[in-house]
Design an enzyme around this catalytic site. Structure first.
Site, PDB file in Angstrom:
ATOM      1  N   TRP A  70     -59.328  92.605  59.937  1.00  0.00           N
ATOM      2  CA  TRP A  70     -57.861  92.644  59.914  1.00  0.00           C
ATOM      3  C   TRP A  70     -57.340  93.963  60.449  1.00  0.00           C
ATOM      4  O   TRP A  70     -56.352  94.007  61.174  1.00  0.00           O
ATOM      5  CB  TRP A  70     -57.332  92.355  58.514  1.00  0.00           C
ATOM      6  CG  TRP A  70     -57.711  91.004  58.013  1.00  0.00           C
ATOM      7  CD1 TRP A  70     -58.386  90.717  56.851  1.00  0.00           C
ATOM      8  CD2 TRP A  70     -57.468  89.736  58.654  1.00  0.00           C
ATOM      9  NE1 TRP A  70     -58.562  89.360  56.746  1.00  0.00           N
ATOM     10  CE2 TRP A  70     -58.011  88.735  57.828  1.00  0.00           C
ATOM     11  CE3 TRP A  70     -56.834  89.354  59.840  1.00  0.00           C
ATOM     12  CZ2 TRP A  70     -57.953  87.376  58.144  1.00  0.00           C
ATOM     13  CZ3 TRP A  70     -56.772  88.002  60.164  1.00  0.00           C
ATOM     14  CH2 TRP A  70     -57.329  87.036  59.319  1.00  0.00           C
ATOM     15  N   ASP A 103     -51.932  97.709  54.788  1.00  0.00           N
ATOM     16  CA  ASP A 103     -52.003  96.256  54.641  1.00  0.00           C
ATOM     17  C   ASP A 103     -52.680  95.995  53.302  1.00  0.00           C
ATOM     18  O   ASP A 103     -53.874  96.216  53.143  1.00  0.00           O
ATOM     19  CB  ASP A 103     -52.820  95.652  55.794  1.00  0.00           C
ATOM     20  CG  ASP A 103     -53.045  94.140  55.638  1.00  0.00           C
ATOM     21  OD1 ASP A 103     -52.608  93.563  54.628  1.00  0.00           O
ATOM     22  OD2 ASP A 103     -53.652  93.549  56.556  1.00  0.00           O
ATOM     23  N   LYS A 112     -52.737  85.465  49.333  1.00  0.00           N
ATOM     24  CA  LYS A 112     -53.993  85.893  48.753  1.00  0.00           C
ATOM     25  C   LYS A 112     -53.852  86.042  47.243  1.00  0.00           C
ATOM     26  O   LYS A 112     -54.618  85.473  46.494  1.00  0.00           O
ATOM     27  CB  LYS A 112     -54.459  87.223  49.358  1.00  0.00           C
ATOM     28  CG  LYS A 112     -54.513  87.227  50.885  1.00  0.00           C
ATOM     29  CD  LYS A 112     -55.633  86.349  51.433  1.00  0.00           C
ATOM     30  CE  LYS A 112     -55.430  85.960  52.884  1.00  0.00           C
ATOM     31  NZ  LYS A 112     -55.571  87.025  53.847  1.00  0.00           N
TER      32      LYS A 112
END
Ligand SMILES: *Cc1c(COP(=O)(O)O)cnc(C)c1O
Length: 364
Positions: free
Chosen positions: A105, A175, A199
């Site tokens: 990511w 993030d 998530k």
């Protein structure tokens, strides 16, 4: 297994498990939300009913995270992926940013940012398949960097920054998609925090951005789409256009659930307890091995392997038959991954470890 609803233990990395109590409330309020005569899905986002939903959600999040008044909370769309673009578009002034690449990511964010400026990779753990967090105490921070970027919990590899990088005074952007609300954080250490909620917080489709007010800019490049301006969304309290209204409502229910539970200190304690059960087992197992350096371990995502693809496959199949599902590791790592987010009950982790013990006895 939740007997009442015949639910499995869902170890998916995302979209992921939600608290049963939250789903029950959503169900109970589905057809007639608080005497409005309609579902939240049908309510105008400009109505008083919705205004209260979004304002309450924001306030509860502020309470949970202790967010200072000089930070804005935004509820946006576009997935974490859109933040890979929005962050550089909105924060680059000098046109320089430093990225710490600790997984897929972060790497994707780093690659995307290249479109907008001079983007440096100042640290990486790719040399060992992202199985650790590099030492970030004295990095070569660019003197003119507009920000330093991290992915705080690496969902795929199961690593977590347990100490924030020394940014040498530069703005830190994080993030937090896969560790958001899993433990208390000091918001003042960041310029910007963002998280995709699917998530650890709610249904896919909502992005939460927490941004320090002085980083909201009017003088964005002309080509910047209006919808990609943080300032536009901040000025309009996330109601510039129709927000992901139902998703925000469910996030709000999760915030209430967390508050009732005792807040983020309590959540952290529970998450540590859960993770310890699994890691302790992995450390003594003769069949299963964790793939991450111990001091970099995530509380949320726990990858492990047997060392044999065939055995991994067998384990995943048999676990599934026991109601322990979504244990397959990410396609780039292989093996298994158990995501044990906030809403995973401790009974689920115990059931997993019990099954791993049994499987080990039968297969070694
Ligand atoms: C899942 C995930 C993403 C990607 O999220 P999308 O909503 O699919 O764009 C980005 N960063 C992290 C840390 C993630 O876990």
């Amino acid at each position: 297994m939740n007997k009442k609803y015949n639910r499995v233990y869902n170890f998916s990395a995302g979209p992921a498990v939600l608290p049963v109590e939250v789903l029950e409330t959503a169900r109970d309020e589905m057809l007639n939300y608080k005497n409005s005569g309609m579902s939240v899905m049908e309510v105008s986002h400009r109505s008083k009913t919705y205004d209260e939903i979004i304002k309450t959600a924001e306030q509860d999040l502020r309470d949970l995270m202790n967010i200072p008044d000089n930070y804005k909370v935004l509820f946006l769309q576009g997935g974490a992926h859109l933040q890979f673009s929005m962050v550089p578009i909105n924060l680059l002034k000098n046109g320089v940013a430093d990225y710490i690449v600790t997984g897929q990511w972060a790497k994707k964010a780093y690659n995307e940012a290249q479109k907008y400026g001079k983007i440096n990779k100042i640290a990486s753990s790719e040399d060992k398949t992202f199985s650790y967090i590099p030492d970030c105490s004295d990095l070569d921070i660019s003197p003119d960097a507009d920000y330093v970027y991290i992915c705080e919990n690496n969902t795929i590899y199961g690593t977590k920054f347990h100490k924030l990088p020394n940014t040498k005074g530069k703005i830190l952007v994080s993030d937090m998609s896969s560790c958001f609300l899993s433990e208390p954080v000091d918001v003042t250490k960041y310029g910007l925090i963002y998280a995709g909620v699917q998530k650890n917080v709610g249904p896919a489709g909502v992005q939460i951005v927490i941004i320090r007010e002085d980083l909201l800019r009017e003088d964005l490049p002309k080509w910047c789409p209006t919808m990609l301006s943080y300032k536009i969304h901040a000025d309009n309290n996330s109601l510039y256009n129709t927000p992901p209204a139902y998703g925000i409502y469910v996030c709000g229910l999760v915030f209430k659930w967390l508050k009732k539970l005792g807040g983020l200190e309590k959540m952290k304690e529970m998450n540590e307890k859960k993770a310890k059960i699994l890691y302790d087992f992995l450390d003594k197992s003769k069949l299963f091995k964790g793939t991450v350096e111990k001091n970099s371990r995530s509380l949320m995502n726990v990858p492990f392997v047997t060392g044999s693809d065939e055995m991994d496959k067998k384990f995943i199949e048999e676990a599934k038959n026991e109601g322990l599902v979504q244990l397959k590791g990410h396609r780039t790592v292989g093996g298994m991954r158990a995501s044990i987010y906030n809403a995973m009950p401790i009974e689920g982790v115990k059931a997993l470890v019990d099954f791993m013990e049994k499987f080990e006895k039968e297969n070694i």
